[in-house]
Design a protein around this motif. Structure first.
Motif, PDB file in Angstrom:
ATOM      1  N   TRP A  46       0.812  -1.219   0.000  1.00  0.00           N
ATOM      2  CA  TRP A  46       0.000   0.000   0.000  1.00  0.00           C
ATOM      3  C   TRP A  46       0.845   1.269   0.000  1.00  0.00           C
ATOM      4  CZ3 TRP A  46      -4.722  -0.659   3.785  1.00  0.00           C
ATOM      5  CH2 TRP A  46      -5.500  -1.750   3.365  1.00  0.00           C
ATOM      6  N   ASP A  47       1.977   1.250   0.697  1.00  0.00           N
ATOM      7  CA  ASP A  47       2.772   2.476   0.793  1.00  0.00           C
ATOM      8  C   ASP A  47       3.647   2.722  -0.428  1.00  0.00           C
ATOM      9  OD1 ASP A  47       4.463   0.365   1.419  1.00  0.00           O
ATOM     10  OD2 ASP A  47       5.526   1.465   2.984  1.00  0.00           O
ATOM     11  N   THR A  48       3.781   1.744  -1.320  1.00  0.00           N
ATOM     12  CA  THR A  48       4.611   1.929  -2.513  1.00  0.00           C
ATOM     13  C   THR A  48       3.817   1.891  -3.816  1.00  0.00           C
ATOM     14  OG1 THR A  48       5.124  -0.441  -2.581  1.00  0.00           O
ATOM     15  CG2 THR A  48       6.679   0.994  -1.410  1.00  0.00           C
ATOM     16  N   HIS A  49       2.590   1.371  -3.771  1.00  0.00           N
ATOM     17  CA  HIS A  49       1.806   1.270  -5.007  1.00  0.00           C
ATOM     18  C   HIS A  49       1.265   2.642  -5.405  1.00  0.00           C
ATOM     19  CE1 HIS A  49      -0.474  -0.740  -8.141  1.00  0.00           C
ATOM     20  NE2 HIS A  49      -1.372   0.201  -7.912  1.00  0.00           N
ATOM     21  N   ILE A  50       1.646   3.106  -6.581  1.00  0.00           N
ATOM     22  CA  ILE A  50       1.188   4.401  -7.094  1.00  0.00           C
ATOM     23  C   ILE A  50      -0.057   4.172  -7.943  1.00  0.00           C
ATOM     24  CG2 ILE A  50       1.777   6.351  -8.585  1.00  0.00           C
ATOM     25  CD1 ILE A  50       4.700   5.928  -7.673  1.00  0.00           C
ATOM     26  N   LEU A  51      -1.092   4.921  -7.629  1.00  0.00           N
ATOM     27  CA  LEU A  51      -2.359   4.795  -8.344  1.00  0.00           C
ATOM     28  C   LEU A  51      -2.241   5.310  -9.772  1.00  0.00           C
ATOM     29  CD1 LEU A  51      -4.662   5.978  -5.446  1.00  0.00           C
ATOM     30  CD2 LEU A  51      -4.310   3.634  -6.240  1.00  0.00           C
ATOM     31  N   GLN A  52      -3.029   4.708 -10.648  1.00  0.00           N
ATOM     32  CA  GLN A  52      -3.049   5.076 -12.066  1.00  0.00           C
ATOM     33  C   GLN A  52      -4.444   5.577 -12.435  1.00  0.00           C
ATOM     34  OE1 GLN A  52      -0.164   4.857 -13.924  1.00  0.00           O
ATOM     35  NE2 GLN A  52       0.694   4.331 -11.913  1.00  0.00           N
ATOM     36  N   PRO A  53      -4.542   6.451 -13.442  1.00  0.00           N
ATOM     37  CA  PRO A  53      -5.862   6.924 -13.860  1.00  0.00           C
ATOM     38  C   PRO A  53      -6.782   5.743 -14.173  1.00  0.00           C
ATOM     39  CG  PRO A  53      -4.136   8.151 -14.986  1.00  0.00           C
ATOM     40  CD  PRO A  53      -3.466   7.021 -14.253  1.00  0.00           C
ATOM     41  N   GLY A  54      -8.010   5.830 -13.689  1.00  0.00           N
ATOM     42  CA  GLY A  54      -8.999   4.794 -13.943  1.00  0.00           C
ATOM     43  C   GLY A  54      -8.967   3.625 -12.978  1.00  0.00           C
ATOM     44  N   ASP A  55      -8.007   3.607 -12.032  1.00  0.00           N
ATOM     45  CA  ASP A  55      -7.978   2.519 -11.053  1.00  0.00           C
ATOM     46  C   ASP A  55      -9.298   2.450 -10.297  1.00  0.00           C
ATOM     47  OD1 ASP A  55      -5.470   1.474 -11.599  1.00  0.00           O
ATOM     48  OD2 ASP A  55      -4.485   2.411  -9.880  1.00  0.00           O
ATOM     49  N   ASP A  56      -9.682   1.240  -9.930  1.00  0.00           N
ATOM     50  CA  ASP A  56     -10.917   0.991  -9.191  1.00  0.00           C
ATOM     51  C   ASP A  56     -10.542   0.330  -7.867  1.00  0.00           C
ATOM     52  OD1 ASP A  56     -13.515   0.521  -8.394  1.00  0.00           O
ATOM     53  OD2 ASP A  56     -13.929  -0.986  -9.925  1.00  0.00           O
ATOM     54  N   LEU A  57     -10.749   1.055  -6.764  1.00  0.00           N
ATOM     55  CA  LEU A  57     -10.389   0.553  -5.439  1.00  0.00           C
ATOM     56  C   LEU A  57     -11.642   0.285  -4.629  1.00  0.00           C
ATOM     57  CD1 LEU A  57      -8.109   2.828  -6.250  1.00  0.00           C
ATOM     58  CD2 LEU A  57      -7.247   2.178  -4.047  1.00  0.00           C
ATOM     59  N   LEU A  58     -11.658  -0.857  -3.960  1.00  0.00           N
ATOM     60  CA  LEU A  58     -12.725  -1.199  -3.027  1.00  0.00           C
ATOM     61  C   LEU A  58     -12.075  -1.537  -1.698  1.00  0.00           C
ATOM     62  CD1 LEU A  58     -15.045  -3.456  -5.198  1.00  0.00           C
ATOM     63  CD2 LEU A  58     -15.511  -1.145  -4.398  1.00  0.00           C
ATOM     64  N   LEU A  59     -12.436  -0.791  -0.664  1.00  0.00           N
ATOM     65  CA  LEU A  59     -11.918  -1.027   0.680  1.00  0.00           C
ATOM     66  C   LEU A  59     -13.017  -1.696   1.484  1.00  0.00           C
ATOM     67  CD1 LEU A  59      -9.502  -0.350   2.608  1.00  0.00           C
ATOM     68  CD2 LEU A  59     -10.849   1.628   3.324  1.00  0.00           C
ATOM     69  N   PHE A  60     -12.662  -2.759   2.175  1.00  0.00           N
ATOM     70  CA  PHE A  60     -13.679  -3.457   2.971  1.00  0.00           C
ATOM     71  C   PHE A  60     -13.068  -4.001   4.246  1.00  0.00           C
ATOM     72  CE2 PHE A  60     -11.988  -6.078  -0.392  1.00  0.00           C
ATOM     73  CZ  PHE A  60     -11.651  -7.270   0.213  1.00  0.00           C
ATOM     74  N   GLU A  61     -13.935  -4.222   5.241  1.00  0.00           N
ATOM     75  CA  GLU A  61     -13.507  -4.784   6.514  1.00  0.00           C
ATOM     76  C   GLU A  61     -13.368  -6.278   6.397  1.00  0.00           C
ATOM     77  OE1 GLU A  61     -15.208  -3.444  10.262  1.00  0.00           O
ATOM     78  OE2 GLU A  61     -16.351  -1.986   9.078  1.00  0.00           O
ATOM     79  N   VAL A  62     -12.298  -6.779   6.989  1.00  0.00           N
ATOM     80  CA  VAL A  62     -12.076  -8.224   7.022  1.00  0.00           C
ATOM     81  C   VAL A  62     -12.827  -8.763   8.231  1.00  0.00           C
ATOM     82  CG1 VAL A  62     -10.345 -10.024   7.217  1.00  0.00           C
ATOM     83  CG2 VAL A  62      -9.827  -7.955   5.927  1.00  0.00           C
ATOM     84  N   ILE A  63     -13.660  -9.760   8.004  1.00  0.00           N
ATOM     85  CA  ILE A  63     -14.459 -10.349   9.081  1.00  0.00           C
ATOM     86  C   ILE A  63     -14.165 -11.837   9.131  1.00  0.00           C
ATOM     87  CG2 ILE A  63     -16.791 -10.804   9.903  1.00  0.00           C
ATOM     88  CD1 ILE A  63     -17.656  -8.268   8.396  1.00  0.00           C
ATOM     89  N   ALA A  64     -13.787 -12.288  10.301  1.00  0.00           N
ATOM     90  CA  ALA A  64     -13.537 -13.716  10.492  1.00  0.00           C
ATOM     91  C   ALA A  64     -14.698 -14.312  11.283  1.00  0.00           C
ATOM     92  CB  ALA A  64     -12.232 -13.924  11.259  1.00  0.00           C
TER      93      ALA A  64
END
Length: 66
Positions: A46-64
């Motif tokens: 996450w700290d090194t990946h540079i976003l590109q135009p048009g990227d699609d990100l989905l953030l979600f909670e991990v549930i065990a």
């Protein structure tokens, strides 16, 4: 540049990393996972990946559970 974050269009600067984007939205929390263009992006990138135009990100909670 334009990206999608949790199904919403978002503008961000070029050379923005995933950590920078999540920090700007106060979403850098433990227990979350991120899909980038429908592929899980490991947290250690996450700290090194540079976003590109048009990227699609989905953030979600991990549930065990069982």
């Amino acid at each position: 540049m334009q990206i999608q974050f949790n199904d919403h269009p978002v503008s961000c600067a070029e050379n923005t990393t995933v950590v920078q984007l999540l920090s700007s939205f106060h979403q850098l929390k433990p227990g979350t996972a991120l899909a980038l263009n429908q592929t899980i992006l490991p947290r250690e990138h996450w700290d090194t990946h540079i976003l590109q135009p048009g990227d699609d990100l989905l953030l979600f909670e991990v549930i065990a559970g069982g």
